[in-house]
Scaffold this motif. Structure first.
Motif, PDB file in Angstrom:
ATOM      1  N   TYR A 181      -1.723   2.148  -7.612  1.00  0.00           N
ATOM      2  CA  TYR A 181      -2.571   1.872  -6.440  1.00  0.00           C
ATOM      3  C   TYR A 181      -2.331   0.435  -6.005  1.00  0.00           C
ATOM      4  O   TYR A 181      -2.442  -0.500  -6.798  1.00  0.00           O
ATOM      5  CB  TYR A 181      -4.043   2.078  -6.785  1.00  0.00           C
ATOM      6  CG  TYR A 181      -4.974   1.810  -5.621  1.00  0.00           C
ATOM      7  CD1 TYR A 181      -5.086   2.716  -4.573  1.00  0.00           C
ATOM      8  CD2 TYR A 181      -5.748   0.652  -5.575  1.00  0.00           C
ATOM      9  CE1 TYR A 181      -5.936   2.483  -3.499  1.00  0.00           C
ATOM     10  CE2 TYR A 181      -6.603   0.407  -4.500  1.00  0.00           C
ATOM     11  CZ  TYR A 181      -6.691   1.321  -3.477  1.00  0.00           C
ATOM     12  OH  TYR A 181      -7.532   1.089  -2.417  1.00  0.00           O
ATOM     13  N   GLU A 182      -2.000   0.274  -4.738  1.00  0.00           N
ATOM     14  CA  GLU A 182      -1.629  -1.046  -4.221  1.00  0.00           C
ATOM     15  C   GLU A 182      -2.464  -1.385  -2.990  1.00  0.00           C
ATOM     16  O   GLU A 182      -2.593  -0.574  -2.072  1.00  0.00           O
ATOM     17  CB  GLU A 182      -0.141  -1.059  -3.877  1.00  0.00           C
ATOM     18  CG  GLU A 182       0.412  -2.407  -3.462  1.00  0.00           C
ATOM     19  CD  GLU A 182       1.929  -2.413  -3.351  1.00  0.00           C
ATOM     20  OE1 GLU A 182       2.478  -3.424  -2.883  1.00  0.00           O
ATOM     21  OE2 GLU A 182       2.552  -1.393  -3.727  1.00  0.00           O
ATOM     22  N   TRP A 183      -3.056  -2.576  -2.996  1.00  0.00           N
ATOM     23  CA  TRP A 183      -3.779  -3.072  -1.824  1.00  0.00           C
ATOM     24  C   TRP A 183      -3.562  -4.572  -1.719  1.00  0.00           C
ATOM     25  O   TRP A 183      -3.608  -5.284  -2.699  1.00  0.00           O
ATOM     26  CB  TRP A 183      -5.255  -2.710  -1.904  1.00  0.00           C
ATOM     27  CG  TRP A 183      -6.093  -3.536  -2.835  1.00  0.00           C
ATOM     28  CD1 TRP A 183      -6.949  -4.538  -2.500  1.00  0.00           C
ATOM     29  CD2 TRP A 183      -6.153  -3.431  -4.263  1.00  0.00           C
ATOM     30  NE1 TRP A 183      -7.544  -5.069  -3.609  1.00  0.00           N
ATOM     31  CE2 TRP A 183      -7.071  -4.404  -4.715  1.00  0.00           C
ATOM     32  CE3 TRP A 183      -5.510  -2.630  -5.213  1.00  0.00           C
ATOM     33  CZ2 TRP A 183      -7.367  -4.594  -6.055  1.00  0.00           C
ATOM     34  CZ3 TRP A 183      -5.799  -2.801  -6.554  1.00  0.00           C
ATOM     35  CH2 TRP A 183      -6.724  -3.768  -6.950  1.00  0.00           C
ATOM     36  N   GLY A 230      -2.701   7.736   1.000  1.00  0.00           N
ATOM     37  CA  GLY A 230      -3.161   6.382   1.304  1.00  0.00           C
ATOM     38  C   GLY A 230      -2.331   5.370   0.536  1.00  0.00           C
ATOM     39  O   GLY A 230      -1.110   5.296   0.682  1.00  0.00           O
ATOM     40  N   LYS A 231      -3.004   4.619  -0.334  1.00  0.00           N
ATOM     41  CA  LYS A 231      -2.327   3.593  -1.129  1.00  0.00           C
ATOM     42  C   LYS A 231      -2.040   4.063  -2.554  1.00  0.00           C
ATOM     43  O   LYS A 231      -1.650   3.267  -3.400  1.00  0.00           O
ATOM     44  CB  LYS A 231      -3.168   2.320  -1.149  1.00  0.00           C
ATOM     45  CG  LYS A 231      -3.364   1.728   0.252  1.00  0.00           C
ATOM     46  CD  LYS A 231      -4.273   0.518   0.227  1.00  0.00           C
ATOM     47  CE  LYS A 231      -4.468  -0.044   1.642  1.00  0.00           C
ATOM     48  NZ  LYS A 231      -5.380  -1.215   1.650  1.00  0.00           N
ATOM     49  N   TRP A 232      -2.236   5.364  -2.789  1.00  0.00           N
ATOM     50  CA  TRP A 232      -1.998   5.922  -4.124  1.00  0.00           C
ATOM     51  C   TRP A 232      -0.613   6.556  -4.199  1.00  0.00           C
ATOM     52  O   TRP A 232      -0.206   7.296  -3.321  1.00  0.00           O
ATOM     53  CB  TRP A 232      -3.051   6.983  -4.452  1.00  0.00           C
ATOM     54  CG  TRP A 232      -4.428   6.465  -4.678  1.00  0.00           C
ATOM     55  CD1 TRP A 232      -5.430   6.358  -3.767  1.00  0.00           C
ATOM     56  CD2 TRP A 232      -4.963   5.989  -5.908  1.00  0.00           C
ATOM     57  NE1 TRP A 232      -6.558   5.844  -4.336  1.00  0.00           N
ATOM     58  CE2 TRP A 232      -6.310   5.607  -5.665  1.00  0.00           C
ATOM     59  CE3 TRP A 232      -4.460   5.844  -7.207  1.00  0.00           C
ATOM     60  CZ2 TRP A 232      -7.131   5.090  -6.655  1.00  0.00           C
ATOM     61  CZ3 TRP A 232      -5.269   5.340  -8.203  1.00  0.00           C
ATOM     62  CH2 TRP A 232      -6.593   4.971  -7.927  1.00  0.00           C
ATOM     63  N   GLU A 233       0.116   6.265  -5.283  1.00  0.00           N
ATOM     64  CA  GLU A 233       1.338   6.972  -5.642  1.00  0.00           C
ATOM     65  C   GLU A 233       1.160   7.497  -7.050  1.00  0.00           C
ATOM     66  O   GLU A 233       0.755   6.750  -7.957  1.00  0.00           O
ATOM     67  CB  GLU A 233       2.558   6.041  -5.598  1.00  0.00           C
ATOM     68  CG  GLU A 233       2.956   5.579  -4.219  1.00  0.00           C
ATOM     69  CD  GLU A 233       4.211   4.716  -4.270  1.00  0.00           C
ATOM     70  OE1 GLU A 233       5.315   5.275  -4.407  1.00  0.00           O
ATOM     71  OE2 GLU A 233       4.069   3.487  -4.197  1.00  0.00           O
ATOM     72  N   LYS A 293       2.264  10.980  -1.295  1.00  0.00           N
ATOM     73  CA  LYS A 293       1.529   9.725  -1.276  1.00  0.00           C
ATOM     74  C   LYS A 293       0.240   9.899  -0.497  1.00  0.00           C
ATOM     75  O   LYS A 293       0.229  10.420   0.616  1.00  0.00           O
ATOM     76  CB  LYS A 293       2.387   8.632  -0.647  1.00  0.00           C
ATOM     77  CG  LYS A 293       1.823   7.226  -0.797  1.00  0.00           C
ATOM     78  CD  LYS A 293       2.815   6.174  -0.308  1.00  0.00           C
ATOM     79  CE  LYS A 293       2.256   4.778  -0.477  1.00  0.00           C
ATOM     80  NZ  LYS A 293       3.219   3.737   0.003  1.00  0.00           N
TER      81      LYS A 293
END
Length: 734
Positions: free
Chosen positions: A439-441, A399-402, A397
């Motif tokens: 991508y989650e924010w 940052g906010k990327w999977e 993972k």
């Protein structure tokens, strides 16, 4: 070499066991401990239950990132990604009360998010809840989910339909591997029994990005029951009785686990006589018997988790041809009849590499289909053997990327072993490569992916060219590129919006490419087309949801355009008195959706009202309607929940389901009248001292309404569906 193979199968036992430990306390919003919370780590198939102090403990866990879920009836489910370090790890959780159903972890979309976090709208239903609705079979149960229907032959055969698409356009997964069982045919069901199945997830729309060919219309993903919590032993016995068919279904299961090893086994036997229509007459030879056995063994240590499962299903069923004729309570199928045997062996592996992991699922399915016309020698015997593999690498993972990279494939052989041939002997090979990222924010999520697939089909020539049952050799290769893009956001806390655009594909099946003979299921002579192209579709889905403590509302809309839709068309010829149909193609479009709400009024905390409406329309480019499109349905349920002195977790419900008439029918289909069914349910846990057991009582079609479902294969003969059916079920923990 033997040590290496043993390590792969049993989870690298040559390596040291992990000493990693995760523990914590689960409390509510006022800091009171919660007893009985289910704590589950799907990556390693481990679970625990909080004690009186709200404490849970999980031992022998891998290092690195793992997902963990906390679920408890009446509270919001919490799903966390936890970085486990060597030694002891602490994670305390606070659960907030929720008046609605628990938020479930979705397995079928690979990122294993809670449904509330997921980009795709996936329907999740617990099989026990479907049984509480009075469902006789597994497919009948999932047909109560908005957007899902079934093509049925009596009570024994059910083929799932998702938003108007069925057969090879709907892919089925069980035990983590794709199920292959000659699904192009209408004359047999899934070969799955609801015993030992914990839940089902329904992807309504193209899922070729994750699953390849045959997921053009959607996916049914059946989750097997979980193993027992560590250092626990459980055994249970269940029995259901059916008044209409004088039938019964018996199940017995046991499971036990240590810190590293897990084992379970479950058997089921179901028997039903001919079903009765509302005037009391029985539909001859709709009886059937089913045997089902499931077992599994799991192992996990510091860098590996593996589960080996096996499922055997044997179904013997009558094929109704005479309508309402001989009246008997016999449970032994008469001629013509079928015997279908299905063996499913799966090995699900997860290898942990610190901040990344590899999922490797291997499956072997052996499906034997026998048809007997007049004696014990099968006139048709088809043997389908399938080996499939599915490898997904979860990148570290960032940052906010999977992100996930994957490869999937299948090797399949079809062999005829009797005098009658329905499709030729053939070999099919699939391979597909895909990548997807999430991508989650804040409250926003974007998910996208690309995929390439190739399918090769090679069939053998058979018979004398031009005669019935003869086939010319077919050698075809089909390629397809597909993509998916989805976006999910929250407008404040209560409103969720999902928008997905995805493409899907389906390579023609053997029946469509090479048929040459009478298809008994449709009573016509069908001729294949070896020049058929791949079906390719593009679907747009919109989902809008509103939730607060006492009100839930959703609306789903979709538009599905299908290039080269395959169907049969009449030729105005006849062979041996049968009308001749050929497989042809045309562009088609399907559109519709579902809408519903759930009201839980305050201060009537025991009361629930749910209503939903579903519709789908389908047309070919030439203006004709598509066949096998389900009628619109409006479903209403009023449910009360209560607790009495010796009766805990009680419920009572009234369900009124209205199906509208269907006049938009395909060529050579007949229209259907509308009907209304009323169903009642009562159940809960009976407690006598230290003895407790679950009981359920259902009254389906309580007013004995006479009706013919539009997707019933007995409709053309004017045979009604099943009449009133009283179902009594009990379940004991031994």
């Amino acid at each position: 070499m033997k040590k290496i193979l043993l390590a792969l199968l049993l989870g690298s036992p040559l390596l040291n066991f992990a000493q990693n430990k995760l523990s914590g306390v689960v409390t509510d919003s006022i800091n009171q401990p919660l007893k009985g919370v289910s704590v589950f780590l799907p990556d390693v198939h481990k679970s625990a239950i909080t004690n009186e102090s709200g404490v849970y403990t999980l031992n022998n866990l891998p290092s690195g990132n793992v997902k963990i879920s906390f679920s408890f009836v009446g509270y919001n489910t919490e799903n966390k990604s936890v970085l486990l370090n060597p030694g002891e790890n602490l994670l305390n959780i606070t659960l907030l009360q929720s008046e609605f159903k628990m938020d479930e972890v979705v397995v079928s979309t690979v990122f294993n998010k809670l449904q509330s976090q997921n980009v795709m709208k996936v329907e999740h239903s617990n099989v026990r809840q479907l049984q509480h609705k009075g469902a006789v079979t597994l497919v009948e149960g999932i047909a109560t989910i908005p957007g899902v229907s079934q093509i049925s032959t009596g009570t024994s055969i059910g083929k799932p339909v998702i938003r108007g698409l069925s057969g090879n356009r709907v892919l089925v997964y069980s035990q983590g591997v794709r199920l292959e069982n000659q699904q192009f045919g209408d004359e047999h069901g899934l070969g799955l029994n609801d015993s030992g199945v914990e839940s089902v997830e329904v992807i309504k729309g193209p899922a070729s990005l994750l699953y390849g060919s045959d997921a053009l219309g959607g996916v049914l993903y059946f989750n097997p029951e979980k193993f027992a919590a560590a250092n626990a032993f459980k055994a249970d016995f269940g029995q259901r009785f059916f008044s209409n068919t004088l039938g019964s279904s018996t199940t017995l299961g046991l499971k036990t686990s240590t810190e590293n090893l897990k084992f379970l086994a479950r058997g089921n036997y179901t028997t039903q006589s001919d079903y009765a229509v509302p005037n009391g007459d029985k539909v001859t030879n709709t009886r059937y018997n089913e045997k089902d056995f499931k077992t599994g063994i799991g192992f996990s240590n510091d860098n590996y988790s593996g589960v080996l499962r096996y499922n055997f299903n044997a179904l013997s069923l009558g094929i109704p041809e005479d309508g309402i004729a001989e009246q008997t309570n016999s449970k032994t199928p008469d001629y013509p009849r079928q015997s279908v045997y299905n063996h499913l062996l799966s090995l699900n592996n997860t290898l942990f590499f610190g901040n990344s992991k590899l999922d490797l699922d291997l499956g072997y399915i052996s499906n034997t289909r026998n048809e007997f016309e007049e004696n014990a020698t099968p006139d048709l015997k088809m043997q389908l053997n399938t080996f499939n593999y599915d490898a997904k690498y979860h990148l570290p993972k960032t940052g906010k990327w999977e992100s996930i990279l994957g490869i999937q494939g299948m090797h399949q052989s079809n062999t005829n072993k009797a005098s009658e041939f329905l499709i030729p002997d053939a070999v099919t090979n699939d391979i597909g490569f895909f990548g997807t990222t999430n991508y989650e924010w804040k409250s926003n999520v974007i998910q996208a992916g690309l995929r390439y697939d190739n399918r090769k089909i090679s069939s053998d020539a058979h018979g004398i060219t031009g005669t019935e049952g003869s086939f010319e050799a077919v050698h075809r290769s089909f390629d397809s590129f597909n993509a998916a893009l989805g976006y999910k956001t929250n407008f404040g806390k209560p409103v969720t919006l999902r928008l997905n655009v995805a493409s899907g594909f389906r390579a023609p099946n053997l029946a469509e490419l090479a048929s040459n003979g009478v298809h008994e299921g449709t009573n016509r002579y069908e001729i294949g087309n070896s020049d058929l192209k791949t079906e390719q579709n593009l679907q747009t889905d919109l989902n809008l949801e509103y939730n607060n403590d006492h009100f839930e509302f959703f609306v789903n809309g979709f538009y599905n355009f299908v290039n080269h839709y395959i169907f049969t068309s009449p030729t105005a010829e006849q062979i041996d008195g049968y009308d001749v149909f050929r497989y042809v193609q045309d562009d088609a479009a399907l559109y519709g959706g579902e809408i519903g709400l759930h009201i839980h009024p305050h201060p009537l905390d025991w009361l629930h009202y749910e209503t939903s409406f579903e519709m789908v329309n389908g047309k070919r480019k030439d203006g004709d309607y598509l066949p096998l499109i389900p009628a619109n349905n409006w479903n209403n349920t009023l449910r009360g929940e209560f607790n009495l002195k010796n009766f805990a977790d009680g419920y009572a419900s009234l369900n009124v389901s209205h199906t509208f008439n269907q006049s938009h029918v395909g060529t050579f289909e007949t229209e259907s009248d509308g009907y209304t069914l009323v169903n009642l349910a009562l159940g809960g846990k009976v407690i006598f001292g230290k003895t407790a057991f679950d009981i359920s009582l259902n009254g389906n079609n309580i007013f004995d309404e006479k009706y013919i479902a539009h997707l019933s294969r007995l409709k053309t003969d004017g045979i009604p569906n099943i009449g009133r059916n009283i179902i009594l079920g009990v379940n004991f923990n031994l």
